[in-house]
Design an enzyme around this catalytic site. Structure first.
Site, short mmCIF file in Angstrom:
data_model
loop_
_atom_site.label_atom_id
_atom_site.label_comp_id
_atom_site.label_asym_id
_atom_site.label_seq_id
_atom_site.Cartn_x
_atom_site.Cartn_y
_atom_site.Cartn_z
N LYS A 244 4.77 18.07 38.27
CA LYS A 244 4.62 19.49 38.64
C LYS A 244 3.95 20.19 37.47
O LYS A 244 4.52 20.29 36.38
CB LYS A 244 5.99 20.10 38.93
CG LYS A 244 5.94 21.54 39.41
CD LYS A 244 7.33 22.03 39.82
CE LYS A 244 7.30 23.46 40.33
NZ LYS A 244 8.62 23.89 40.81
N THR B 155 11.18 20.78 44.06
CA THR B 155 10.01 20.32 43.32
C THR B 155 10.24 20.24 41.80
O THR B 155 9.48 19.59 41.09
CB THR B 155 8.79 21.23 43.58
OG1 THR B 155 9.17 22.57 43.26
CG2 THR B 155 8.34 21.13 45.01
N ASP B 156 11.30 20.92 41.32
CA ASP B 156 11.49 20.97 39.86
C ASP B 156 11.71 19.60 39.23
O ASP B 156 11.25 19.34 38.12
CB ASP B 156 12.64 21.91 39.50
CG ASP B 156 12.28 23.38 39.74
OD1 ASP B 156 11.10 23.65 39.99
OD2 ASP B 156 13.18 24.22 39.68
N THR C 132 13.38 23.98 47.69
CA THR C 132 12.70 25.11 48.33
C THR C 132 12.24 24.77 49.74
O THR C 132 12.16 25.65 50.60
CB THR C 132 11.51 25.55 47.45
OG1 THR C 132 12.03 25.99 46.20
CG2 THR C 132 10.70 26.65 48.08
N SER D 22 16.86 21.33 42.98
CA SER D 22 16.69 20.05 42.26
C SER D 22 16.86 20.16 40.76
O SER D 22 17.06 19.16 40.09
CB SER D 22 15.34 19.43 42.61
OG SER D 22 14.29 20.08 41.94
N GLU E 66 -0.04 8.28 14.45
CA GLU E 66 0.82 9.40 14.05
C GLU E 66 2.05 8.96 13.26
O GLU E 66 2.41 9.57 12.27
CB GLU E 66 1.28 10.25 15.25
CG GLU E 66 0.19 11.03 15.94
CD GLU E 66 -0.29 12.23 15.14
OE1 GLU E 66 0.34 12.54 14.13
OE2 GLU E 66 -1.31 12.82 15.54
N TYR F 173 13.90 33.73 46.48
CA TYR F 173 14.59 33.19 47.66
C TYR F 173 15.71 32.30 47.15
O TYR F 173 15.83 32.06 45.95
CB TYR F 173 13.61 32.35 48.50
CG TYR F 173 12.98 31.24 47.68
CD1 TYR F 173 11.80 31.42 46.98
CD2 TYR F 173 13.63 30.00 47.55
CE1 TYR F 173 11.27 30.43 46.18
CE2 TYR F 173 13.10 29.00 46.75
CZ TYR F 173 11.92 29.23 46.08
OH TYR F 173 11.40 28.24 45.28
N1 LIG Z 1 9.95 24.64 44.64
C1 LIG Z 1 11.20 24.17 44.43
O1 LIG Z 1 11.64 23.34 45.16
C2 LIG Z 1 11.95 24.73 43.25
C3 LIG Z 1 13.45 24.65 43.32
N2 LIG Z 1 13.99 25.28 42.15
C4 LIG Z 1 13.98 23.22 43.36
O2 LIG Z 1 13.52 22.39 42.63
O3 LIG Z 1 14.88 22.96 44.10
#
Ligand SMILES: NC(=O)C[C@H](N)C(=O)O
Length: 337
Positions: A173, A100-101, A20, A67, A294, A34
Site C-alpha cells: 500500500k 488494506t492497511d 473498509t 486490519s 553500508e 467511516y
Molecule cells: N482501506 C482500509 O481497509 C483501511 C482500514 N483501516 C483497514 O485496514 O481495515
C-alpha cells in the site's frame, strides 16, 4: 456432456475478515470518514448479483476487524482455514476480503505457508461501500473472477486492486487516499477487465507449493518487531524491543538499510545476545538492501531483507524462525522468498 463441463462454474469461497471493503459511512460523501468492518459477508456477496455468473460463491465470516488490529493469532486462524478449504475437493478458489492497511502482510504470509496451487486472492477497498464511486464492489468482482480462473493456479497468492493483478509478495500500500493505492516496485502480474484475466509476467520467488513452510506445521509465531530509523535516532527502541522478548528486530532503515552510528553498537550487542538483526529499508517506492553495503553484515552476523519492506520482512522472519535460528539460513530464505 461437453457443453455441461464447459459451462461448469468454479466453486469459490469468500473468507471475510473486515476492513473498509466491509465499511460503512454516515453519508455517500464520506469516502475517508467511516467505520471499517461493519458489513457481513452475506451482504457483501448479495450486493454483487453478477458474481453468480462467474462462480458458485459462498461466504464465511472468519473475523470482523479493521486490519491495523490484526494479530499473529488472527493470521494463523485465517491461514489454517485457507488450508482446510484448499484441501477440499469442492473448492476451486479462495478470496479473502481484508482491510488494506495490513493486506500486504497477510497476502505475503499466505504466499509463504499455503501448500496449494489453487488461486488465493486477497482483496480490499479504499472507500467504504456506502461512498460515491466505491471501489470494493469491482475489486471483489475481479477477485472472484481471478479465483475462478484456471490461469491463476500456481501463481502464488494474488491481490486484485484497481483492476490490477499483483503478486501478494511484491505488492504494497503506497498511498492511503487514492483508489490507486497498491503498487509493486516490480510491476503487476496482470490485469483483470470485465471478469477476464490478462497475464504479463510470473513471480520469480518461491511460494505456496514450492515453499518449505507449511501452515500445518506452524503452532505459533515468534515475536519479531520493527524499529524505525531517521536522523538523530537513538538506540532506545531497539533495546526496549529486545528486552520485551523480540527474537528478531527488523531495522526499518534509511536508504540501503543504513544504520546510524548511534545505533550500531547496540545492534552488535543485541546480536551477541542472540537477537537476529535484519536490515531493511523504509524508502517509499521499494527498498533494495544489499549485503555488506553500508554495514559489514558478514562481520556483525546480520541479515539483509533485500527488497522486502519492513512489514513484509517481519512476516518472513517470523515464518523462517519457526524453522531455524541460524543467520545464514535466514539470509538464504531472504534471498529465496
Ligand atoms: N482501506 C482500509 O481497509 C483501511 C482500514 N483501516 C483497514 O485496514 O481495515
Amino acid at each position: 456432456k461437453e457443453v455441461e463441463t464447459q459451462t461448469k462454474l468454479a466453486n469459490v469461497v469468500v473468507l471475510a475478515t473486515g476492513g473498509t471493503i466491509a465499511g460503512a459511512g454516515a453519508s455517500a460523501a464520506n469516502s475517508a470518514t467511516y467505520q471499517a468492518a461493519k458489513v457481513g459477508v452475506e451482504q457483501l456477496i448479495a450486493g454483487i448479483p453478477e458474481l453468480s455468473k462467474l462462480a458458485n460463491v459462498r461466504g464465511e465470516q472468519v473475523m470482523q476487524i479493521a486490519s491495523e488490529s490484526i494479530t499473529n493469532d488472527n493470521l494463523l486462524q485465517l491461514g489454517r482455514r485457507v488450508a482446510e478449504l484448499a484441501d477440499s475437493k469442492d473448492v476451486d478458489g479462495i478470496v479473502i476480503t481484508h482491510g488494506t492497511d495490513t493486506l500486504e502482510e497477510t497476502a505475503y504470509f499466505l504466499n509463504l505457508v499455503e501448500k496449494t496451487d489453487k488461486p488465493i486472492i486477497v482483496v480490499g477497498s479504499m472507500r467504504p461501500g456506502t461512498a460515491m464511486s466505491a471501489d470494493g464492489m469491482l475489486n471483489l468482482y475481479n477477485a472472484v473472477a481471478v479465483a475462478s480462473s484456471k490461469d491463476a493456479r500456481g501463481k502464488g497468492v494474488l491481490v486484485t486492486m484497481n483492476d490490477e493483478i499483483q503478486s501478494g509478495r511484491d505488492v504494497s500500500k503506497m498511498i492511503n487516499i487514492k483508489t490507486e493505492a497498491f503498487k509493486s516496485a516490480w510491476g503487476p502480474l496482470g490485469m483483470v477487465v470485465e471478469g477476464k484475466s490478462y497475464w504479463f509476467r510470473l513471480p520469480a520467488k518461491r511460494h505456496t507449493m514450492d515453499s518449505e513452510f507449511d501452515i500445518k506445521n506452524i503452532k505459533s509465531l515468534p515475536d519479531v518487531e520493527i524499529a524505525y530509523s531517521y536522523g538523530n535516532v537513538s538506540d532506545t527502541a531497539y533495546k526496549a524491543l529486545a528486552q520485551s522478548g523480540a527474537k528478531a528486530i527488523i531495522h526499518a532503515g534509511t536508504g540501503n538499510g543504513s544504520v546510524s552510528s548511534r545505533v550500531v553498537p547496540a545492534l552488535q550487542e543485541l546480536r551477541k545476545e542472540g537477537v537476529q538483526i535484519i536490515r531493511s529499508s523504509h524508502v517509499n517506492a521499494g527498498g533494495f538492501v544489499l549485503r555488506n553495503a553500508e554495514q559489514p553484515d558478514d562481520k556483525y552476523d546480520w541479515v539483509v531483507a533485500h527488497d522486502l519492506n519492513p512489514q513484509k520482512a517481519r512476516i518472513l522472519a517470523m515464518v523462517a524462525l519457526t524453522k531455524t535460528n541460524d543467520s545464514k539460513e535466514l539470509q538464504r530464505m531472504f534471498w529465496e522468498y
